[in-house]
Design an enzyme around this catalytic site. Structure first.
Site, PDB file in Angstrom:
ATOM      1  N   GLU A  84      -9.024  61.954  12.566  1.00 20.53           N
ATOM      2  CA  GLU A  84     -10.306  62.235  11.976  1.00 20.53           C
ATOM      3  C   GLU A  84     -11.161  61.351  12.547  1.00 20.53           C
ATOM      4  O   GLU A  84     -12.636  61.635  12.616  1.00 20.53           O
ATOM      5  CB  GLU A  84     -10.156  62.267  10.404  1.00 20.53           C
ATOM      6  N   HIS A  85     -10.909  60.384  13.083  1.00 16.15           N
ATOM      7  CA  HIS A  85     -12.131  59.343  13.857  1.00 16.15           C
ATOM      8  C   HIS A  85     -12.392  59.530  15.196  1.00 16.15           C
ATOM      9  O   HIS A  85     -13.598  59.431  15.700  1.00 16.15           O
ATOM     10  CB  HIS A  85     -11.612  57.831  13.773  1.00 16.15           C
TER      11      HIS A  85
END
Length: 193
Positions: A84-85
């Site tokens: 998700e980063h």
């Protein structure tokens, strides 16, 4: 986890990919990139389809009465997720065990639950907990254990560029958390080739 607000059409999402290519200094109309924005949009929708699946629909009643109270273990379930980063791939495997309490879950449903949570933008720590909690919620088991082992492209392709690192996360619920012997049996079983 909060559901996304609205699913964008592949065509609308493709427009964002087109803009990204231009922003990177590319020409989305050159021969090699023609059609790439739409293909990338469809791929991203597929890779994040877990947002649009529900546990109830996925299990679809595949719970069966059973007098078994011994450990059920499904090892080496492949998992593919996206960090998700950085939106880069996470590739690994997951081991899931539970101690039945009057019912067992259809075998393929264990793998489908892993996929449902892996096919989201994730961090491995959260994914492991979500899988364990879902198995516990669905089965009402006496205990659930999940170990995920994965390689993160965000660590391999950029940043520190460590090619041989693997992240391992575990979540133990119920008997697996409370009883060291049960936890040890699980860990021994997943270590065996």
């Amino acid at each position: 986890m909060k559901a996304p607000l609205k699913l964008m059409s592949a065509e609308a999402l493709a427009d964002h990919y087109r803009k990204m290519l231009v922003g990177l200094g590319e020409d989305p109309e050159r021969e090699g990139l023609k059609g790439t924005p739409l293909r990338a949009a469809k791929a991203m929708q597929y890779l994040t389809r877990g947002y649009h699946e529900s546990l109830e629909e996925l299990v679809n009643g595949a719970l069966f009465a059973s007098s078994s109270d011994e450990m059920v273990l499904v090892k080496d379930i492949e998992l593919y997720s996206l960090c998700e980063h950085h939106l880069l791939p996470i590739i690994g495997k997951c081991h899931v065990a539970y101690l039945p309490d009057g019912k067992v879950l259809g075998l393929s449903k264990v793998a489908r639950i892993v996929d449902m949570f892996a096919r989201r933008l994730q961090i491995q720590e959260s994914m492991t907990r979500e899988i364990a909690q879902a198995i516990m919620d669905v089965t009402g088991a006496k205990g659930v254990a999940v170990v995920a082992e994965a390689r993160h492209m965000c660590m391999m392709m950029r940043g520190v560029e460590k090619q041989n690192s693997t992240m391992v996360t575990s979540v133990m619920l119920g008997t697996f958390r409370e009883d060291a012997r049960t936890r040890s049996e699980f860990m021994d079983l997943i270590r065996r080739g």
